[in-house]
Design an enzyme around this catalytic site. Structure first.
Site, PDB file in Angstrom:
ATOM      1  N   CYS A 102       0.844  -1.202   0.000  1.00 50.70           N
ATOM      2  CA  CYS A 102       0.000   0.000   0.000  1.00 50.70           C
ATOM      3  C   CYS A 102       0.876   1.247   0.000  1.00 50.70           C
ATOM      4  O   CYS A 102       1.181   1.820   1.045  1.00 50.70           O
ATOM      5  CB  CYS A 102      -0.930  -0.011   1.214  1.00 50.70           C
ATOM      6  SG  CYS A 102      -2.114   1.361   1.184  1.00 50.70           S
ATOM      7  N   GLU A 106     -23.134   4.144   1.770  1.00 53.61           N
ATOM      8  CA  GLU A 106     -23.443   2.844   2.370  1.00 53.61           C
ATOM      9  C   GLU A 106     -22.317   1.842   2.087  1.00 53.61           C
ATOM     10  O   GLU A 106     -21.992   1.001   2.928  1.00 53.61           O
ATOM     11  CB  GLU A 106     -24.790   2.331   1.841  1.00 53.61           C
ATOM     12  CG  GLU A 106     -25.960   3.153   2.375  1.00 53.61           C
ATOM     13  CD  GLU A 106     -27.295   2.824   1.712  1.00 53.61           C
ATOM     14  OE1 GLU A 106     -28.279   2.601   2.438  1.00 53.61           O
ATOM     15  OE2 GLU A 106     -27.363   2.813   0.461  1.00 53.61           O
ATOM     16  N   THR A 127     -31.089  -2.296  10.104  1.00 55.00           N
ATOM     17  CA  THR A 127     -30.000  -2.961   9.363  1.00 55.00           C
ATOM     18  C   THR A 127     -29.075  -3.766  10.286  1.00 55.00           C
ATOM     19  O   THR A 127     -28.006  -4.203   9.849  1.00 55.00           O
ATOM     20  CB  THR A 127     -29.158  -1.914   8.588  1.00 55.00           C
ATOM     21  OG1 THR A 127     -28.602  -0.990   9.539  1.00 55.00           O
ATOM     22  CG2 THR A 127     -29.997  -1.164   7.575  1.00 55.00           C
ATOM     23  N   THR A 181     -25.912   3.518  12.185  1.00 55.26           N
ATOM     24  CA  THR A 181     -27.011   3.264  11.247  1.00 55.26           C
ATOM     25  C   THR A 181     -27.788   4.551  11.022  1.00 55.26           C
ATOM     26  O   THR A 181     -27.845   5.419  11.899  1.00 55.26           O
ATOM     27  CB  THR A 181     -27.961   2.169  11.753  1.00 55.26           C
ATOM     28  OG1 THR A 181     -28.972   1.926  10.758  1.00 55.26           O
ATOM     29  CG2 THR A 181     -28.630   2.559  13.070  1.00 55.26           C
ATOM     30  N   TYR A 182     -28.335   4.669   9.838  1.00 55.17           N
ATOM     31  CA  TYR A 182     -29.216   5.786   9.513  1.00 55.17           C
ATOM     32  C   TYR A 182     -30.623   5.241   9.227  1.00 55.17           C
ATOM     33  O   TYR A 182     -31.486   5.946   8.725  1.00 55.17           O
ATOM     34  CB  TYR A 182     -28.672   6.552   8.299  1.00 55.17           C
ATOM     35  CG  TYR A 182     -27.231   6.975   8.471  1.00 55.17           C
ATOM     36  CD1 TYR A 182     -26.900   8.151   9.145  1.00 55.17           C
ATOM     37  CD2 TYR A 182     -26.185   6.184   7.992  1.00 55.17           C
ATOM     38  CE1 TYR A 182     -25.567   8.526   9.330  1.00 55.17           C
ATOM     39  CE2 TYR A 182     -24.862   6.554   8.171  1.00 55.17           C
ATOM     40  CZ  TYR A 182     -24.560   7.723   8.838  1.00 55.17           C
ATOM     41  OH  TYR A 182     -23.249   8.086   9.031  1.00 55.17           O
ATOM     42  N   THR A 184     -31.584   3.317   6.952  1.00 49.39           N
ATOM     43  CA  THR A 184     -31.943   3.347   5.531  1.00 49.39           C
ATOM     44  C   THR A 184     -31.210   2.225   4.809  1.00 49.39           C
ATOM     45  O   THR A 184     -30.158   1.767   5.246  1.00 49.39           O
ATOM     46  CB  THR A 184     -31.536   4.681   4.870  1.00 49.39           C
ATOM     47  OG1 THR A 184     -30.117   4.841   4.997  1.00 49.39           O
ATOM     48  CG2 THR A 184     -32.237   5.857   5.498  1.00 49.39           C
TER      49      THR A 184
END
Length: 492
Positions: free
Chosen positions: A121, A463, A398, A386-387, A389
């Site tokens: 990396c 997301e 979720t 979490t939202y 959605t």
């Protein structure tokens, strides 16, 4: 040609590419790999990340307070899609690198370089070469491991195992490090080093999984240049992920229409919740499902998927001065499936026998004060973030999906939760997502944009970044559990 240059006549055969700062043969046609986008990520449209940064003053405050580089780098910009998490991340990283701790500052950055080198990396290597020199590191060490003190060299084995096969770490590895005479490590120093190694292995997964672009240098028009004074090139290793992997372009991941894919996932989540409410599987059945998932993970990425690496196109044309192998031993050592066919399989790490909450946290906090609290906050933050959605749907729980992602990573590292039904992993994570997870977690340098695009096509980029944060933290926690368990066994 020796590292760092040659005599004048030999040098006349080469030139330095002004765009990527790479040494090239004059008799070859110069080819330069360019990032696909000008933004912080080769995978995410620039406007999505920029919008998040312009409206969020909190991000700017966090960068001023906790960024070691003092600027909004590309990793931070992409993470700022989740400001709550970003705060936990920056605070813990700042603590590891800058606050009081067992290790001197240059050691911390050199260990970060060694960790990042395991996955080639160069984005992270460049960043920490720069920081290493700024904090008073000895420039000669950057010539390779043969120039560093023996005690740093002694970290090679644990760096290699943590990065690729952490289940092989034993108390004997710990004993060897703390009982090597004048080059020995104290336990607090070793814990600090282990935390840094795990952090940067996992961060390499995030860099490749999110397609992080090299830092742009505003002084060069349309140009990208390394951010350090060393001879690294930022376009030959870290950003191979911005070029399509030829071996995958013809592949078919069984993609269905993305809208029906989303609806099908929602339906499976609903059905699993109903089944869970109706009846609980027996312990025997739960064990069987874990073993099945562990074995199936063997077949997720077949060995022939990665025969062609994007940067192989350049190898004949260039003298690569950014050879990361100077920072690692045994470069061919990589991830092998925990449950390999035909081998006597290792005992499963039962999470209940050695948990982060009950064992790892207290040990790490005792030997390297306060880091346990910061890591714990970061793990909890990403796991609970979490939202409510999912793509275009709102008011969605979720939890089930987040747990499946986290536990699938641990499953690939041989860690099993007795109270988790691994049948859910198979129901919730389709094959293209499993390919992506396994690649990002186990061979991050092989991640391609095609893999990123192939799963959850209806979902927002934020997301998918959340998925990468979960994978990064699950990986870091898995590495720490194995290392801290070995330290505990050494102590008892």
């Amino acid at each position: 040609m020796n590292r760092g240059g040659s005599n004048a006549s030999a040098a006349a055969n080469y030139l330095l590419c002004t765009n990527c700062r790479k040494v090239l043969r004059k008799d070859k046609r110069i080819r330069v790999s360019q990032p696909l986008t000008r933004g912080p990520s080769a995978f995410i449209p620039e406007k999505e990340v920029v919008q998040a940064n312009t409206v969020d003053e909190r991000t700017n405050f966090l960068v001023e307070e906790y960024s070691t580089s003092g600027r909004l780098d590309n990793i931070t910009q992409v993470m700022s899609l989740h400001t709550q998490y970003l705060e936990s991340f920056l605070r813990s990283q700042f603590y590891m690198l800058r606050m009081d701790g067992p290790l001197p500052l240059p050691y911390r950055h050199y260990i970060a370089i060694m960790a990042a080198a395991r996955h080639r990396c160069s984005y992270l290597i460049n960043m920490h070469v720069d920081e290493f020199l700024k904090t008073g590191g000895i420039p000669e060490w950057l010539n390779g491991l043969e120039y560093v003190p023996q005690r740093l060299k002694n970290l090679n084995e644990i760096n290699k195992l943590l990065a690729h096969r952490p289940w092989l770490i034993t108390k004997e590895h710990i004993q060897k490090l703390v009982k090597t005479g004048e080059n020995n490590w104290s336990l607090p120093e070793l814990v600090h080093a282990v935390v840094l190694l795990a952090h940067y292995h996992a961060l390499a997964s995030f860099v490749f999984g999110s397609g992080i672009n090299p830092e742009r240098d505003p002084e060069i028009s349309n140009g990208f240049r390394l951010i350090s004074v060393n001879n690294f090139c930022v376009c030959d290793l870290a950003n191979d992920n911005s070029i399509e992997n030829a071996s995958l372009t013809g592949g078919n991941y069984g993609i269905v229409d993305s809208l029906s894919e989303l609806e099908a996932l929602m339906e499976r989540m609903k059905r699993l919740q109903e089944d869970r409410d109706d009846e609980e599987a027996s312990q025997e059945e739960m064990t069987t499902r874990f073993e099945k998932e562990k074995k199936e993970s063997l077949f997720v990425v077949s060995g022939d998927t990665f025969h062609s690496f994007p940067h192989s196109d350049f190898e004949d044309d260039m003298i690569v001065t950014s050879d990361v192998s100077r920072y690692i031993e045994d470069p061919g050592f990589g991830y092998e499936d925990f449950a390999r066919r035909g081998e006597e399989h290792l005992p499963t790490f039962r999470a209940q026998d050695y948990t982060w909450e009950n064992h790892g946290f207290s040990l790490v906090n005792r030997l390297y004060s306060d880091i346990g609290h910061l890591l714990d906050e970061k793990f909890r933050m990403v796991y609970n973030l979490t939202y409510n959605t999912m793509a275009t749907h709102e008011d969605v729980d979720t939890t089930m999906l987040r747990r499946a992602l986290f536990n699938y990573v641990h499953c690939m590292f041989g860690i099993r939760y007795d109270d988790y039904d691994y049948g859910e992993v198979n129901q919730l994570l389709e094959r293209s997502l499993k390919v992506y997870i396994k690649t990002v977690t186990c061979y991050p340098e092989r991640t391609t944009k095609r893999m990123y695009d192939s799963y959850w096509r209806q979902f927002k980029h934020s997301e998918k970044v959340h998925v990468n944060l979960l994978l990064m933290e699950a990986r870091m926690q898995a590495e720490l559990l194995y290392a801290l368990r070995a330290i505990t066994r050494h102590l008892t």
